[in-house]
Design an enzyme around this catalytic site. Sequence first.
Site, short mmCIF file in Angstrom:
data_model
loop_
_atom_site.label_atom_id
_atom_site.label_comp_id
_atom_site.label_asym_id
_atom_site.label_seq_id
_atom_site.Cartn_x
_atom_site.Cartn_y
_atom_site.Cartn_z
N ALA A 1 75.26 31.36 60.51
CA ALA A 1 76.50 30.62 60.25
C ALA A 1 77.06 31.12 58.92
O ALA A 1 76.32 31.61 58.06
CB ALA A 1 76.20 29.13 60.19
N GLY B 1 71.83 30.98 62.61
CA GLY B 1 72.67 30.72 63.78
C GLY B 1 72.75 31.93 64.71
O GLY B 1 72.99 31.77 65.91
N GLU C 1 69.77 31.63 66.82
CA GLU C 1 70.00 30.48 67.71
C GLU C 1 70.98 30.84 68.83
O GLU C 1 70.81 30.43 69.98
CB GLU C 1 70.52 29.29 66.89
CG GLU C 1 69.45 28.76 65.94
CD GLU C 1 69.98 27.72 64.95
OE1 GLU C 1 70.95 28.03 64.23
OE2 GLU C 1 69.43 26.61 64.91
N GLU D 1 67.01 29.49 57.18
CA GLU D 1 67.74 28.37 56.58
C GLU D 1 66.99 27.70 55.44
O GLU D 1 67.61 27.19 54.50
CB GLU D 1 68.07 27.32 57.67
CG GLU D 1 69.15 27.74 58.65
CD GLU D 1 68.62 28.48 59.87
OE1 GLU D 1 67.46 28.94 59.84
OE2 GLU D 1 69.37 28.60 60.86
C1 HXC Z 1 78.39 34.61 55.11
C2 HXC Z 1 77.31 36.64 55.02
C3 HXC Z 1 76.23 36.12 55.76
C4 HXC Z 1 76.29 34.75 56.18
C5 HXC Z 1 75.81 38.18 55.31
N1 HXC Z 1 77.01 37.92 54.77
N2 HXC Z 1 75.31 37.10 55.91
N3 HXC Z 1 78.37 35.89 54.70
N4 HXC Z 1 77.39 34.05 55.82
N5 HXC Z 1 75.34 34.18 56.90
C6 HXC Z 1 77.89 38.82 54.02
C7 HXC Z 1 77.37 39.06 52.61
O1 HXC Z 1 77.77 38.01 51.77
C8 HXC Z 1 78.05 40.37 52.27
O2 HXC Z 1 79.40 40.12 51.93
C9 HXC Z 1 78.04 41.11 53.60
O3 HXC Z 1 77.88 40.12 54.62
C10 HXC Z 1 76.88 42.09 53.72
O4 HXC Z 1 75.69 41.38 53.45
P1 HXC Z 1 74.61 41.89 52.37
O5 HXC Z 1 73.79 40.73 52.01
O6 HXC Z 1 75.27 42.66 51.28
O7 HXC Z 1 73.79 42.93 53.29
P2 HXC Z 1 72.25 43.33 53.18
O8 HXC Z 1 71.85 43.51 51.73
O9 HXC Z 1 72.06 44.46 54.11
O10 HXC Z 1 71.44 42.05 53.70
C11 HXC Z 1 71.56 41.63 55.04
C12 HXC Z 1 70.98 40.21 55.23
C13 HXC Z 1 71.62 39.26 54.21
C14 HXC Z 1 69.47 40.26 55.04
C15 HXC Z 1 71.28 39.79 56.67
O11 HXC Z 1 73.03 39.40 54.28
C16 HXC Z 1 71.29 37.82 54.44
O12 HXC Z 1 70.18 37.39 54.10
N6 HXC Z 1 72.23 37.05 54.96
C17 HXC Z 1 72.10 35.62 55.12
C18 HXC Z 1 71.19 35.28 56.25
C19 HXC Z 1 71.03 33.78 56.40
O13 HXC Z 1 70.58 33.10 55.49
N7 HXC Z 1 71.40 33.27 57.56
C20 HXC Z 1 71.33 31.85 57.84
C21 HXC Z 1 72.60 31.19 57.48
S1 HXC Z 1 72.50 29.44 57.71
P3 HXC Z 1 80.12 40.86 50.71
O14 HXC Z 1 81.46 40.23 50.66
O15 HXC Z 1 79.25 40.64 49.53
O16 HXC Z 1 80.14 42.31 51.15
C22 HXC Z 1 72.66 29.21 59.33
C23 HXC Z 1 72.60 27.79 59.75
C24 HXC Z 1 72.85 27.67 61.20
O17 HXC Z 1 72.81 30.10 60.10
C25 HXC Z 1 73.14 26.25 61.50
C26 HXC Z 1 73.88 26.09 62.77
C27 HXC Z 1 75.04 26.94 62.94
#
Ligand code: HXC
Length: 258
Positions: free
Chosen positions: A65, A109, A112, A132
């Site tokens: 998400a 997400g 999921e 998360e």
């Molecule tokens: C918003 C995101 C994002 C996310 C990545 N980006 N994941 N933006 N929401 N979930 C954006 C980053 O901010 C960044 O933007 C660009 O995508 C590239 O990501 P990087 O982190 O620079 O890439 P990398 O170093 O290769 O790392 C990849 C990654 C990391 C390991 C996937 O991005 C990451 O850990 N993302 C978050 C994963 C996460 O926590 N997901 C769960 C979310 S909560 P910029 O602008 O800086 O280039 C969730 C709850 C669900 O899903 C509940 C129900 C829906």
Amino acid sequence: MSDSLVLTETRGRVGLLTLNRPKALNALNDELMDRLGEALLAFDADPGIGAMVLTGSEKAFAAGADIAAMKDYTHMDAFTGDFITRNWEALRRVRKPVIAAVAGYALGGGCELAMMCDIVIAADTARFGQPEINLGIIPGAGGTQRLPRAVGKAKAMDLVLTGRRMDAAEAERAGLVARVVPAARLLDEALEVATAIAGMSLPAVLMAKEAVNRAYESPLSEGLLFERRSFHSLFGTEDQKEGMAAFLEKRPPSFKNR
Ligand code: HXC
């Protein structure tokens, strides 16, 4: 439209949906989920389509998400806005099979969303996880419920409580993923599977999907009864006559109800 958040195209009787927010690793915001729901339901209603493939980019199926979009939510925003039921439930209403073709990250997400699909096919580059906990929240789109059903409590607890990722090989061993293929083969493999399914008798396909999903919703005796009644009803279709006649005549079947 190439600037659309979800690209759609048809490949024969298969509807292909591609998540298209590559710069944000397909982070799933409201607008993207609205478009995805509309596109899925449109293919579901299209008589020319028998199955769907949902995919992302080489680097990410979806990284979860959209954290930027939800970071300032209050409890009331989440509750009164029905976050995320409002536009994530469309996939549950889709009756035709949906195959997730996953390369790269399928996190939060994104994992999921893959689990809401009927078959998950992974590239060898795929990484699954529910991170998360690292954000001070828990999965909110079924991760705590579908993951244990898919991989058992031990591994689900491990993933949900530590936030660690598992690679494609581990995901296949654990039962989350049906097949793992080299990344370059991913889309072809998923399209071949979907094309094969789209060539089957549609009533049988719909009932098979419904019956397998019943296994999650009901005690064994109810599930078995549901299966038997569906099985019985298929003897009322032309396709059952055709399928069995074709077998006995040693020729491929030509199903009418597709
Ligand atoms: C918003 C995101 C994002 C996310 C990545 N980006 N994941 N933006 N929401 N979930 C954006 C980053 O901010 C960044 O933007 C660009 O995508 C590239 O990501 P990087 O982190 O620079 O890439 P990398 O170093 O290769 O790392 C990849 C990654 C990391 C390991 C996937 O991005 C990451 O850990 N993302 C978050 C994963 C996460 O926590 N997901 C769960 C979310 S909560 P910029 O602008 O800086 O280039 C969730 C709850 C669900 O899903 C509940 C129900 C829906």
